[in-house]
Design an enzyme around this catalytic site. Structure first.
Site: not given
Ligand code: ADP
Ligand code: ADP
Ligand code: ZN
Length: 212
Positions: A13, A88, A127, A160, A171
């Site tokens: 995302k 979420r 990541r 992270r 998660r």
């Molecule tokens: P989210 O915001 O949904 O948690 P991220 O954008 O942080 O996801 O992506 C999660 C991890 O996967 C990061 O290390 C990113 O560089 C990698 N990543 C994102 N898109 C792809 C893809 N299409 N193929 C492989 N790795 C990806």
């Molecule tokens: P990822 O995309 O890898 O799940 P985020 O960076 O979006 O991680 O979120 C990390 C953490 O921050 C979540 O596990 C949660 O604890 C908190 N968080 C982020 N966005 C929200 C939301 N919209 N509602 C509740 N908690 C959130």
């Protein structure tokens, strides 16, 4: 253009939201980034959020709803925005609907990034995120130009604390229970675009852009 990015943790995302933000010059609003910044700075919000985040739980709805409500009032949101990681829960989605109703605006698209679970685990475990600007990289799939250093700001890349294996499974469980129901919610409103995201970053981006 007002967009929502849906998908499991690690689906990509943030990566896609950043590319959209650069291409269309609209802000990417990531509640995770905002919360992590607050934790780093030790603000009241950060202190409140930290225990939830570290244990893989969601931060309470009223807290994140307040964050988004404030952020959407900024000037840079006039021409649109991309929500990354919000809503979420159904409560958050209802709250967003009410906010938008008040300002007579609506969401254009909700992109659901669909990724197989084994691929999700690979993305999360590899990541690495910039300590200063939070840009995400990956040790195999998305390398920085210089090892351990952020391309855009020169910051240090770290893992992270919630990307460690123990927290990841929690998660994913929370995602299934609390966030997955949003897929139906937005499907019923005719806003959902499913994006098969078991592909490389640029292919996914092309698919998303084909809707815009
Ligand atoms: P989210 O915001 O949904 O948690 P991220 O954008 O942080 O996801 O992506 C999660 C991890 O996967 C990061 O290390 C990113 O560089 C990698 N990543 C994102 N898109 C792809 C893809 N299409 N193929 C492989 N790795 C990806
Ligand atoms: P990822 O995309 O890898 O799940 P985020 O960076 O979006 O991680 O979120 C990390 C953490 O921050 C979540 O596990 C949660 O604890 C908190 N968080 C982020 N966005 C929200 C939301 N919209 N509602 C509740 N908690 C959130
Ligand atoms: Zn950076």
């Amino acid at each position: 253009m007002r967009l929502i990015m849906l998908g499991a943790p690690g689906a990509g995302k943030g990566t896609q939201a950043k590319k959209l933000s650069d291409k269309y010059n609209i802000p990417k609003i990531s509640t995770g980034d905002i919360l992590r910044e607050a934790v780093q700075q030790g603000t009241e919000l950060g202190i409140k959020a930290r225990t939830f985040m570290d244990s893989g739980q969601l931060v309470p709805d009223d807290v994140v709803i307040g964050i988004v409500e404030d952020r959407l009032k900024w000037d840079d949101c006039r021409n649109g925005w991309i929500l990354d990681g919000f809503p979420r829960t159904l409560q958050q989605a209802y709250a967003l609907d009410r906010m938008l109703e008040r300002i007579k605006m609506s969401v254009d698209y909700v992109f659901n990034l669909e990724v197989d679970e084994d691929e999700i685990i690979k993305r999360l475990s590899g990541r690495r995120s910039c300590e200063s600007c939070q840009t995400a990289y990956h040790i195999h799939f998305n390398l920085p130009k210089k090892k351990g250093i952020c391309n855009s700001c020169g910051g240090r890349l770290i893992q992270r604390s919630d990307d460690r294996e123990e927290t990841v499974s929690e998660r994913l469980k929370v995602y299934k229970e609390r966030t997955e129901p949003l897929i139906n919610y937005y499907m019923e409103q005719g806003l959902l675009k499913k994006i098969d995201s078991n592909e490389d970053i640029n292919k996914i981006f092309e698919k998303i852009c084909s809707y815009m």
